[in-house]
Design a protein around this motif. Structure first.
Motif, PDB file in Angstrom:
ATOM      1  N   TYR A  47       0.831  -1.194   0.000  1.00 53.74           N
ATOM      2  CA  TYR A  47       0.000   0.000   0.000  1.00 53.74           C
ATOM      3  C   TYR A  47       0.870   1.251   0.000  1.00 53.74           C
ATOM      4  O   TYR A  47       1.956   1.273   0.578  1.00 53.74           O
ATOM      5  CB  TYR A  47      -0.911   0.009   1.222  1.00 53.74           C
ATOM      6  N   CYS A  48       0.375   2.295  -0.662  1.00 56.52           N
ATOM      7  CA  CYS A  48       1.126   3.549  -0.746  1.00 56.52           C
ATOM      8  C   CYS A  48       1.318   4.148   0.642  1.00 56.52           C
ATOM      9  O   CYS A  48       0.415   4.115   1.484  1.00 56.52           O
ATOM     10  CB  CYS A  48       0.384   4.547  -1.629  1.00 56.52           C
ATOM     11  N   THR A  49       2.498   4.698   0.868  1.00 56.73           N
ATOM     12  CA  THR A  49       2.776   5.385   2.119  1.00 56.73           C
ATOM     13  C   THR A  49       2.121   6.754   2.107  1.00 56.73           C
ATOM     14  O   THR A  49       1.688   7.269   1.056  1.00 56.73           O
ATOM     15  CB  THR A  49       4.283   5.563   2.318  1.00 56.73           C
ATOM     16  N   ARG A  50       2.086   7.363   3.257  1.00 52.08           N
ATOM     17  CA  ARG A  50       1.538   8.719   3.351  1.00 52.08           C
ATOM     18  C   ARG A  50       2.300   9.673   2.437  1.00 52.08           C
ATOM     19  O   ARG A  50       1.695  10.510   1.756  1.00 52.08           O
ATOM     20  CB  ARG A  50       1.612   9.185   4.806  1.00 52.08           C
ATOM     21  N   GLU A  51       3.613   9.571   2.402  1.00 49.60           N
ATOM     22  CA  GLU A  51       4.413  10.489   1.586  1.00 49.60           C
ATOM     23  C   GLU A  51       4.161  10.251   0.095  1.00 49.60           C
ATOM     24  O   GLU A  51       4.093  11.216  -0.681  1.00 49.60           O
ATOM     25  CB  GLU A  51       5.901  10.315   1.906  1.00 49.60           C
ATOM     26  N   GLU A  52       4.015   8.999  -0.318  1.00 53.08           N
ATOM     27  CA  GLU A  52       3.706   8.717  -1.717  1.00 53.08           C
ATOM     28  C   GLU A  52       2.353   9.301  -2.107  1.00 53.08           C
ATOM     29  O   GLU A  52       2.184   9.802  -3.228  1.00 53.08           O
ATOM     30  CB  GLU A  52       3.716   7.201  -1.960  1.00 53.08           C
ATOM     31  N   ILE A  53       1.406   9.250  -1.183  1.00 51.29           N
ATOM     32  CA  ILE A  53       0.094   9.830  -1.452  1.00 51.29           C
ATOM     33  C   ILE A  53       0.194  11.345  -1.576  1.00 51.29           C
ATOM     34  O   ILE A  53      -0.344  11.946  -2.518  1.00 51.29           O
ATOM     35  CB  ILE A  53      -0.903   9.436  -0.348  1.00 51.29           C
ATOM     36  N   LYS A  54       0.897  11.986  -0.671  1.00 46.75           N
ATOM     37  CA  LYS A  54       1.026  13.447  -0.694  1.00 46.75           C
ATOM     38  C   LYS A  54       1.683  13.941  -1.975  1.00 46.75           C
ATOM     39  O   LYS A  54       1.365  15.034  -2.467  1.00 46.75           O
ATOM     40  CB  LYS A  54       1.829  13.929   0.516  1.00 46.75           C
ATOM     41  N   GLN A  55       2.616  13.163  -2.506  1.00 45.89           N
ATOM     42  CA  GLN A  55       3.380  13.605  -3.676  1.00 45.89           C
ATOM     43  C   GLN A  55       2.722  13.197  -5.000  1.00 45.89           C
ATOM     44  O   GLN A  55       3.389  13.127  -6.025  1.00 45.89           O
ATOM     45  CB  GLN A  55       4.799  13.015  -3.611  1.00 45.89           C
ATOM     46  N   GLY A  56       1.429  12.976  -4.972  1.00 48.82           N
ATOM     47  CA  GLY A  56       0.731  12.544  -6.176  1.00 48.82           C
ATOM     48  C   GLY A  56       0.275  13.697  -7.045  1.00 48.82           C
ATOM     49  O   GLY A  56       0.726  14.841  -6.909  1.00 48.82           O
ATOM     50  N   ARG A  57      -0.680  13.388  -7.928  1.00 53.67           N
ATOM     51  CA  ARG A  57      -1.210  14.404  -8.834  1.00 53.67           C
ATOM     52  C   ARG A  57      -2.626  14.006  -9.259  1.00 53.67           C
ATOM     53  O   ARG A  57      -3.012  12.840  -9.202  1.00 53.67           O
ATOM     54  CB  ARG A  57      -0.313  14.558 -10.068  1.00 53.67           C
ATOM     55  N   TRP A  58      -3.404  14.999  -9.689  1.00 56.82           N
ATOM     56  CA  TRP A  58      -4.738  14.758 -10.213  1.00 56.82           C
ATOM     57  C   TRP A  58      -4.647  14.377 -11.685  1.00 56.82           C
ATOM     58  O   TRP A  58      -3.921  15.009 -12.457  1.00 56.82           O
ATOM     59  CB  TRP A  58      -5.607  16.009 -10.058  1.00 56.82           C
ATOM     60  N   THR A  59      -5.385  13.342 -12.072  1.00 55.77           N
ATOM     61  CA  THR A  59      -5.412  12.901 -13.465  1.00 55.77           C
ATOM     62  C   THR A  59      -6.859  12.864 -13.955  1.00 55.77           C
ATOM     63  O   THR A  59      -7.779  12.504 -13.207  1.00 55.77           O
ATOM     64  CB  THR A  59      -4.792  11.507 -13.627  1.00 55.77           C
ATOM     65  N   GLU A  60      -7.047  13.232 -15.194  1.00 57.61           N
ATOM     66  CA  GLU A  60      -8.388  13.291 -15.767  1.00 57.61           C
ATOM     67  C   GLU A  60      -8.870  11.897 -16.145  1.00 57.61           C
ATOM     68  O   GLU A  60      -8.119  11.097 -16.712  1.00 57.61           O
ATOM     69  CB  GLU A  60      -8.396  14.196 -16.994  1.00 57.61           C
ATOM     70  N   VAL A  61     -10.121  11.591 -15.816  1.00 58.95           N
ATOM     71  CA  VAL A  61     -10.728  10.309 -16.162  1.00 58.95           C
ATOM     72  C   VAL A  61     -12.165  10.532 -16.612  1.00 58.95           C
ATOM     73  O   VAL A  61     -12.794  11.531 -16.264  1.00 58.95           O
ATOM     74  CB  VAL A  61     -10.717   9.308 -14.982  1.00 58.95           C
ATOM     75  N   THR A  62     -12.668   9.592 -17.379  1.00 62.71           N
ATOM     76  CA  THR A  62     -14.083   9.573 -17.750  1.00 62.71           C
ATOM     77  C   THR A  62     -14.687   8.282 -17.236  1.00 62.71           C
ATOM     78  O   THR A  62     -14.251   7.187 -17.607  1.00 62.71           O
ATOM     79  CB  THR A  62     -14.266   9.672 -19.270  1.00 62.71           C
ATOM     80  N   LEU A  63     -15.662   8.415 -16.366  1.00 61.05           N
ATOM     81  CA  LEU A  63     -16.329   7.261 -15.772  1.00 61.05           C
ATOM     82  C   LEU A  63     -17.669   7.021 -16.463  1.00 61.05           C
ATOM     83  O   LEU A  63     -18.254   7.950 -17.041  1.00 61.05           O
ATOM     84  CB  LEU A  63     -16.551   7.495 -14.280  1.00 61.05           C
ATOM     85  N   PRO A  64     -18.174   5.792 -16.421  1.00 64.14           N
ATOM     86  CA  PRO A  64     -19.480   5.516 -17.041  1.00 64.14           C
ATOM     87  C   PRO A  64     -20.603   6.379 -16.471  1.00 64.14           C
ATOM     88  O   PRO A  64     -21.542   6.728 -17.187  1.00 64.14           O
ATOM     89  CB  PRO A  64     -19.709   4.028 -16.739  1.00 64.14           C
ATOM     90  N   GLU A  65     -20.484   6.723 -15.201  1.00 61.46           N
ATOM     91  CA  GLU A  65     -21.491   7.559 -14.555  1.00 61.46           C
ATOM     92  C   GLU A  65     -20.890   8.183 -13.318  1.00 61.46           C
ATOM     93  O   GLU A  65     -19.830   7.765 -12.840  1.00 61.46           O
ATOM     94  CB  GLU A  65     -22.727   6.735 -14.182  1.00 61.46           C
ATOM     95  N   ALA A  66     -21.548   9.188 -12.795  1.00 62.36           N
ATOM     96  CA  ALA A  66     -21.084   9.835 -11.569  1.00 62.36           C
ATOM     97  C   ALA A  66     -21.185   8.874 -10.395  1.00 62.36           C
ATOM     98  O   ALA A  66     -21.999   7.951 -10.392  1.00 62.36           O
ATOM     99  CB  ALA A  66     -21.903  11.092 -11.296  1.00 62.36           C
ATOM    100  N   HIS A  67     -20.333   9.076  -9.390  1.00 60.38           N
ATOM    101  CA  HIS A  67     -20.390   8.248  -8.180  1.00 60.38           C
ATOM    102  C   HIS A  67     -21.786   8.303  -7.558  1.00 60.38           C
ATOM    103  O   HIS A  67     -22.277   7.317  -7.001  1.00 60.38           O
ATOM    104  CB  HIS A  67     -19.362   8.730  -7.161  1.00 60.38           C
ATOM    105  N   TYR A  68     -22.416   9.459  -7.639  1.00 60.33           N
ATOM    106  CA  TYR A  68     -23.780   9.658  -7.162  1.00 60.33           C
ATOM    107  C   TYR A  68     -24.249  10.992  -7.735  1.00 60.33           C
ATOM    108  O   TYR A  68     -23.444  11.805  -8.212  1.00 60.33           O
ATOM    109  CB  TYR A  68     -23.848   9.688  -5.629  1.00 60.33           C
ATOM    110  N   ILE A  69     -25.546  11.212  -7.723  1.00 61.48           N
ATOM    111  CA  ILE A  69     -26.105  12.492  -8.155  1.00 61.48           C
ATOM    112  C   ILE A  69     -26.683  13.173  -6.917  1.00 61.48           C
ATOM    113  O   ILE A  69     -27.630  12.667  -6.307  1.00 61.48           O
ATOM    114  CB  ILE A  69     -27.176  12.310  -9.239  1.00 61.48           C
ATOM    115  N   PRO A  70     -26.115  14.301  -6.502  1.00 60.03           N
ATOM    116  CA  PRO A  70     -26.554  14.943  -5.262  1.00 60.03           C
ATOM    117  C   PRO A  70     -27.925  15.596  -5.418  1.00 60.03           C
ATOM    118  O   PRO A  70     -28.359  15.904  -6.537  1.00 60.03           O
ATOM    119  CB  PRO A  70     -25.469  16.000  -5.028  1.00 60.03           C
TER     120      PRO A  70
END
Length: 367
Positions: A47-70
Motif C-alpha cells: 500500500y502507498c505510504t503517506r508520503e507517496e500519497i502526498k506527492q501525487g497528482r490529479w489525473t483526468e478520467v471519464t467514468l461511465p457515470e457519476a459516483h452519485y447524483i446529489p
C-alpha cells in the motif's frame, strides 16, 4: 503464485478491467481469495505510504457515470446564483488522485496487486468499506466536515439533506445515518472548534472519529490550546476503549484553504508551489475574504501534526487533504471559493479513509 499464474491473471484483467464498474465484487473479497492461494502474494506490492500519497497528482478520467447524483440543494451551491455541474446520463468527466509511484485507477489498482505497480491505492469501493466491519464512525467539525460526511453518505448510496448541518448547529445535536445494511452508524456533529467532541463520545461512543477544524480562523495560541484539549480527551477515550477490548481509530484531516479567484479555474493545478503562492498573495483576495486568513492554514496544520506526534495516541492517521486539494482551485461553489461541488474532490477523503483502514487491518504493509 508462479509466473505463469501471474500472466494468466493479468490477461484476464486486460479483458475484465474496462468493465470494473459494472461489477460489485469487493476488492477485499478478491484479496482474500488470492491470499488463500498464496500467502506470499502481497509481498509483490504494498500500500502507498503517506508520503507517496502526498506527492501525487490529479489525473483526468471519464467514468461511465457519476459516483452519485446529489440533491438539488447541493447542486445550487451555497449562494444564490452559484451552480455546480450538470450530470450526463452516459459519462462523467472528473479527476482522480494518483499517488507517486502508483497507478491510482480502478484497473491499475488491480494490476498493482499482481506486482505490476510500485504501491497500491485502491479506488473507493462501498463493498470494501462495509466489509471492514466498523460499527460507528463520527465526523466532527465545521461545514467542510459536513461536506466530508454528506459526500460519504451519498457515496454509500444513501440520501443526505443539505439542511441537516444547520440543524446540528442550531439544536446542538448529532445527525445519524445508518449505512452498510444498517450495520454502521454514521454520525455528524457540527462543532467548528471541536468543542463538542466530548459530547459525541459520551452520547455515541464511536469506534472511529474523523476530526478537522481550521476554516473558522483563530490565532495560533487558541488553535493550539483547543487541539491540545481535544487530544487529551481522545487519549483518555482510546485508553478506555483499549481496556474494554474495543477497537479505536482516529483520523485527522488537514484543512484546505479556499482559492481566491476560484471562478477562473476549470481544472486542477498540479503545482503546489504555484497554488501556495496564489493563496499567499493577499492582493488576489476580495476585501471581504481577507478575514478568513487562508494563507495561515498550512502553518496551523503543522501545529496540529506536531501535537499529535507528541501525544500518547496510538491508533491514528492523518488525511492530507491540504496537500491534495490545494491543487483543486476548480469545482468550488462560487462565490465563496471555499466550499466544493459534489461529486468532485471531496470523494478522495473516502478513498484516503478506506486506504488507511486497510493499512490498519493488514499487518504486512510497509510503513
Amino acid at each position: 503464485m508462479g509466473r505463469r499464474m501471474k500472466i494468466c491473471l493479468s490477461a484476464a484483467l486486460l479483458v475484465w478491467g474496462p468493465y470494473y464498474y459494472l461489477f460489485s465484487i469487493s476488492t477485499i473479497q478478491l484479496q482474500l481469495i488470492m491470499e488463500t492461494n498464496d500467502n506470499n502474494f502481497k509481498k509483490a506490492s504494498s500500500y502507498c505510504t503517506r508520503e507517496e500519497i502526498k506527492q501525487g497528482r490529479w489525473t483526468e478520467v471519464t467514468l461511465p457515470e457519476a459516483h452519485y447524483i446529489p440533491p438539488e440543494g447541493y447542486r445550487k451551491g451555497v449562494h444564490a446564483g452559484s451552480v455546480c455541474q450538470d450530470f450526463s446520463p452516459t459519462a462523467f468527466n472528473t479527476y482522480e488522485w494518483m499517488p507517486h509511484n502508483s497507478s491510482s485507477n480502478h484497473f491499475g489498482s488491480l494490476l498493482n496487486r499482481f506486482g505490476f505497480g510500485r504501491c497500491i491505492f485502491d479506488p473507493w469501493n462501498p463493498n470494501d468499506f462495509c466489509a471492514l466491519g466498523w460499527k460507528s464512525i463520527a465526523i466532527v467539525g465545521d461545514s467542510l466536515s459536513w461536506e466530508h460526511y454528506s459526500s460519504l453518505v451519498m457515496s454509500l448510496g444513501l440520501h443526505s439533506d443539505p439542511n441537516d448541518q444547520f440543524v446540528s448547529r442550531r439544536l446542538k445535536k448529532n445527525i445519524i445515518t445508518m449505512a452498510c445494511n444498517s450495520t454502521l452508524k454514521l454520525i455528524y456533529r457540527r462543532s467548528d472548534q471541536l468543542e463538542y467532541v466530548p459530547h459525541v463520545i459520551r452520547e455515541e461512543q464511536p469506534q472511529m472519529l474523523i476530526l478537522n477544524k481550521g476554516s473558522h480562523p483563530v490565532n495560533d495560541e487558541i488553535y493550539k490550546a483547543g487541539w491540545q484539549e481535544t487530544i487529551n480527551t481522545l487519549e483518555e477515550y482510546e485508553q478506555n476503549l483499549t481496556e474494554s477490548g474495543l477497537p479505536s481509530l482516529f483520523l485527522f484531516r488537514t484543512t484546505v484553504p479556499g482559492h481566491p479567484q476560484c471562478e477562473i479555474y476549470t481544472a486542477p493545478v498540479n503545482n503546489i508551489t504555484q497554488m501556495e503562492a496564489v493563496i499567499a498573495n493577499k492582493s488576489s483576495y476580495k476585501a471581504n475574504m481577507l478575514k478568513f486568513r487562508w494563507w495561515e492554514f498550512k502553518a496551523q496544520n503543522v501545529i496540529m501534526e506536531n501535537l499529535l506526534t507528541a501525544s500518547r495516541l496510538r491508533n491514528y492517521h492523518i488525511l492530507d487533504a491540504y496537500d491534495i486539494n490545494i491543487r483543486r482551485p476548480d469545482h468550488h461553489r462560487p462565490p465563496d471559493c471555499l466550499h466544493n461541488c459534489f461529486p468532485s474532490k471531496t470523494e478522495v477523503y473516502h478513498q484516503l479513509m478506506l486506504h488507511f483502514l486497510k493499512v490498519s487491518a493488514n499487518s504486512s504493509l510497509h510503513s
